[in-house]
Scaffold this motif. Structure first.
Motif, mmCIF file in Angstrom:
data_model
loop_
_atom_site.group_PDB
_atom_site.id
_atom_site.type_symbol
_atom_site.label_atom_id
_atom_site.label_comp_id
_atom_site.label_asym_id
_atom_site.label_seq_id
_atom_site.Cartn_x
_atom_site.Cartn_y
_atom_site.Cartn_z
ATOM 1 N N TYR A 1 40.015 -74.601 5.552
ATOM 2 C CA TYR A 1 39.797 -75.359 4.327
ATOM 3 C C TYR A 1 41.024 -76.191 3.972
ATOM 4 C CZ TYR A 1 35.888 -72.125 3.711
ATOM 5 O OH TYR A 1 34.746 -71.394 3.891
ATOM 6 N N SER A 2 40.763 -77.309 3.292
ATOM 7 C CA SER A 2 41.835 -78.148 2.763
ATOM 8 C C SER A 2 41.300 -78.874 1.532
ATOM 9 C CB SER A 2 42.337 -79.141 3.816
ATOM 10 O OG SER A 2 41.295 -80.021 4.190
ATOM 11 N N THR A 3 42.200 -79.487 0.776
ATOM 12 C CA THR A 3 41.828 -80.215 -0.434
ATOM 13 C C THR A 3 42.087 -81.702 -0.243
ATOM 14 O OG1 THR A 3 42.367 -78.305 -1.806
ATOM 15 C CG2 THR A 3 42.219 -80.419 -2.907
ATOM 16 N N LYS A 4 41.103 -82.518 -0.638
ATOM 17 C CA LYS A 4 41.218 -83.958 -0.523
ATOM 18 C C LYS A 4 41.077 -84.602 -1.902
ATOM 19 C CE LYS A 4 41.353 -83.728 4.004
ATOM 20 N NZ LYS A 4 42.587 -84.044 4.769
ATOM 21 N N THR B 1 38.991 -84.096 -7.091
ATOM 22 C CA THR B 1 39.369 -83.205 -5.993
ATOM 23 C C THR B 1 38.118 -82.754 -5.254
ATOM 24 O OG1 THR B 1 41.296 -82.398 -7.205
ATOM 25 C CG2 THR B 1 40.522 -81.051 -5.376
ATOM 26 N N MET B 2 38.199 -82.792 -3.936
ATOM 27 C CA MET B 2 37.099 -82.317 -3.105
ATOM 28 C C MET B 2 37.635 -81.280 -2.119
ATOM 29 S SD MET B 2 34.891 -85.767 -2.236
ATOM 30 C CE MET B 2 33.397 -84.821 -1.948
ATOM 31 N N ARG B 3 36.798 -80.314 -1.825
ATOM 32 C CA ARG B 3 37.166 -79.284 -0.863
ATOM 33 C C ARG B 3 36.578 -79.630 0.493
ATOM 34 N NH1 ARG B 3 35.588 -72.847 -0.806
ATOM 35 N NH2 ARG B 3 37.548 -72.055 0.035
ATOM 36 N N ASP C 1 32.914 -81.444 -0.314
ATOM 37 C CA ASP C 1 32.059 -81.197 -1.459
ATOM 38 C C ASP C 1 32.930 -80.941 -2.687
ATOM 39 O OD1 ASP C 1 29.118 -80.697 -2.226
ATOM 40 O OD2 ASP C 1 30.159 -78.996 -3.130
ATOM 41 N N THR C 2 32.448 -81.394 -3.840
ATOM 42 C CA THR C 2 33.205 -81.194 -5.070
ATOM 43 C C THR C 2 32.965 -79.818 -5.667
ATOM 44 O OG1 THR C 2 31.382 -82.189 -6.322
ATOM 45 C CG2 THR C 2 33.171 -83.646 -5.624
ATOM 46 N N ASP D 1 30.886 -75.870 -4.413
ATOM 47 C CA ASP D 1 31.069 -74.761 -3.473
ATOM 48 C C ASP D 1 30.154 -74.884 -2.264
ATOM 49 O OD1 ASP D 1 28.684 -74.392 -4.758
ATOM 50 O OD2 ASP D 1 28.997 -72.279 -5.248
ATOM 51 N N LYS D 2 29.779 -76.110 -1.922
ATOM 52 C CA LYS D 2 28.798 -76.293 -0.849
ATOM 53 C C LYS D 2 29.425 -76.785 0.455
ATOM 54 C CE LYS D 2 25.263 -75.485 -3.627
ATOM 55 N NZ LYS D 2 26.007 -75.365 -4.892
ATOM 56 N N SER D 3 30.737 -76.935 0.533
ATOM 57 C CA SER D 3 31.330 -77.521 1.741
ATOM 58 C C SER D 3 31.098 -76.653 2.971
ATOM 59 C CB SER D 3 32.833 -77.755 1.534
ATOM 60 O OG SER D 3 33.515 -76.542 1.289
ATOM 61 N N THR D 4 31.155 -75.311 2.811
ATOM 62 C CA THR D 4 30.945 -74.432 3.963
ATOM 63 C C THR D 4 29.522 -74.553 4.491
ATOM 64 O OG1 THR D 4 32.570 -72.872 3.076
ATOM 65 C CG2 THR D 4 31.096 -72.056 4.787
ATOM 66 N N THR D 5 28.558 -74.523 3.563
ATOM 67 C CA THR D 5 27.158 -74.639 3.971
ATOM 68 C C THR D 5 26.895 -75.980 4.644
ATOM 69 O OG1 THR D 5 26.464 -73.194 2.155
ATOM 70 C CG2 THR D 5 24.777 -74.596 3.152
ATOM 71 N N LYS D 6 27.444 -77.044 4.081
ATOM 72 C CA LYS D 6 27.253 -78.370 4.675
ATOM 73 C C LYS D 6 27.862 -78.448 6.071
ATOM 74 C CE LYS D 6 27.036 -81.078 0.377
ATOM 75 N NZ LYS D 6 27.715 -82.128 -0.426
ATOM 76 N N ALA D 7 29.059 -77.883 6.236
ATOM 77 C CA ALA D 7 29.716 -77.922 7.544
ATOM 78 C C ALA D 7 28.924 -77.125 8.578
ATOM 79 C CB ALA D 7 31.138 -77.386 7.429
ATOM 80 N N GLN D 8 28.389 -75.973 8.175
ATOM 81 C CA GLN D 8 27.572 -75.185 9.097
ATOM 82 C C GLN D 8 26.297 -75.928 9.475
ATOM 83 O OE1 GLN D 8 27.324 -71.667 6.603
ATOM 84 N NE2 GLN D 8 28.661 -70.526 7.993
ATOM 85 N N THR D 9 25.741 -76.669 8.509
ATOM 86 C CA THR D 9 24.539 -77.457 8.778
ATOM 87 C C THR D 9 24.825 -78.547 9.800
ATOM 88 O OG1 THR D 9 23.688 -77.027 6.553
ATOM 89 C CG2 THR D 9 22.778 -78.913 7.716
ATOM 90 N N VAL D 10 25.982 -79.195 9.670
ATOM 91 C CA VAL D 10 26.373 -80.213 10.643
ATOM 92 C C VAL D 10 26.543 -79.585 12.030
ATOM 93 C CG1 VAL D 10 28.182 -81.845 11.299
ATOM 94 C CG2 VAL D 10 27.453 -81.691 8.911
ATOM 95 N N ALA D 11 27.143 -78.388 12.073
ATOM 96 C CA ALA D 11 27.324 -77.704 13.361
ATOM 97 C C ALA D 11 25.978 -77.373 13.998
ATOM 98 C CB ALA D 11 28.150 -76.431 13.157
ATOM 99 N N LEU D 12 24.986 -77.005 13.184
ATOM 100 C CA LEU D 12 23.650 -76.715 13.720
ATOM 101 C C LEU D 12 23.015 -77.973 14.289
ATOM 102 C CD1 LEU D 12 21.144 -74.966 14.162
ATOM 103 C CD2 LEU D 12 20.500 -75.426 11.776
ATOM 104 N N ARG D 13 23.128 -79.076 13.563
ATOM 105 C CA ARG D 13 22.571 -80.337 14.072
ATOM 106 C C ARG D 13 23.237 -80.726 15.392
ATOM 107 N NH1 ARG D 13 23.727 -85.210 10.333
ATOM 108 N NH2 ARG D 13 25.756 -84.964 11.358
ATOM 109 N N ASN D 14 24.556 -80.562 15.461
ATOM 110 C CA ASN D 14 25.269 -80.884 16.702
ATOM 111 C C ASN D 14 24.798 -79.997 17.848
ATOM 112 O OD1 ASN D 14 26.751 -82.833 15.382
ATOM 113 N ND2 ASN D 14 28.512 -81.501 15.008
ATOM 114 N N LEU D 15 24.547 -78.726 17.553
ATOM 115 C CA LEU D 15 24.066 -77.812 18.599
ATOM 116 C C LEU D 15 22.729 -78.280 19.162
ATOM 117 C CD1 LEU D 15 24.086 -74.976 20.095
ATOM 118 C CD2 LEU D 15 22.686 -74.218 18.171
#
Length: 262
Positions: free
Chosen positions: A115-118, A125-127, A155-156, A158-172
């Motif tokens: 994780y990081s902050t942008k 602030t976005m995570r 995500d601004t 608490d959804k950044s983890t879920t979104k990132a996992q969703t992207v990983a699933l699409r890539n798979l």
């Protein structure tokens, strides 16, 4: 008085005598050998709707054959940026019934996150979350293919983890399945023609969808063609003479012919 040789022979004789190593009567082994695990497929009898019991690499190949291609039918148009893409929901809608048909499960078995902050341009602030997900593609007999994909998202809330996992699933699904878009290669040579062929009508696509000789694979290809032509939402008269979009009609007929439902 015995010699050294005599004492050595006597010791050797005692070592060879194993009577004193016998277990006493009534002894019960406190650590018996574990019983072998039962085979879960020992009493399996295939049903009419069950997939073929084949290795996972063959089952995954059949999934890829049925999917063939997924067009970029969705559009992003915000903040002056515009492009077409294949969303995760769309990709899962294609893979879901086909993996079910061939007895393939796609399971996340390990997720590593960072994780990081942008800062946004407006000062907010976005995570940011970056994930590496290890997947098991499990075949109908229980054997697996292990793959890894990465994903990242902002995500601004608490959804950044879920979104990132969703992207990983699409890539798979897209990369692991080598699923093309079906679009023309932009680098391909273009040939000037005097007369361009007229595009197909919505009614001709409807007739092909309803034709009983049209295979499920061709039905999927029709969907990709309609997505590229922006005709998925075009309404036609279905077999009951009721208005229905080509997208809905194609999905319904595909589900009826593959047993996957709508």
């Amino acid at each position: 008085m015995t010699t050294i040789q005599e004492r050595a022979k006597s010791a050797a004789g005692r070592a060879a005598d194993t009577d004193d190593l016998k277990l006493p009567d009534g002894y019960v082994d406190q650590f018996p050998e574990p019983a072998p695990a039962p085979d879960p497929m020992a009493d399996y009898e295939p049903g009419d709707d069950d997939p073929d019991m084949i290795p996972v690499h063959l089952a995954w190949l059949r999934v890829r054959r049925d999917i063939r291609a997924i067009g970029k039918g969705e559009e992003y148009n915000e903040r002056g940026t515009r492009y077409n893409f294949r969303g995760t929901d769309t990709v899962v809608q294609y893979f879901g019934p086909v993996t079910l048909k061939h007895g393939v499960n796609v399971l996340p078995v390990r997720t590593e996150t960072a994780y990081s902050t942008k800062q946004t341009k407006s000062g907010g602030t976005m995570r940011e979350c970056s994930v590496t997900v290890t997947w098991h593609i499990m075949g109908p007999t229980g054997d697996v293919l292990e793959l890894q994909t990465a994903g990242e998202a902002l995500d601004t809330s608490d959804k950044s983890t879920t979104k990132a996992q969703t992207v990983a699933l699409r890539n798979l699904l897209l990369n692991g399945g080598l699923i093309p878009t079906g679009d023309r290669d932009p680098d391909a040579d273009r040939i000037e023609r005097g007369v361009e062929a007229a595009p197909r009508s919505a009614e001709s696509y409807r007739d092909e969808i309803l034709d009983k000789n049209t295979s499920p694979g061709r039905l999927q290809q029709i969907s990709y063609e309609l997505a590229n032509l922006r005709m998925l939402g075009t309404k036609v008269a279905n077999e009951s003479n009721d208005p229905e979009t080509l997208d809905s009609l194609g999905r319904r007929i595909y589900g009826e012919r593959t047993g996957g439902g709508q």
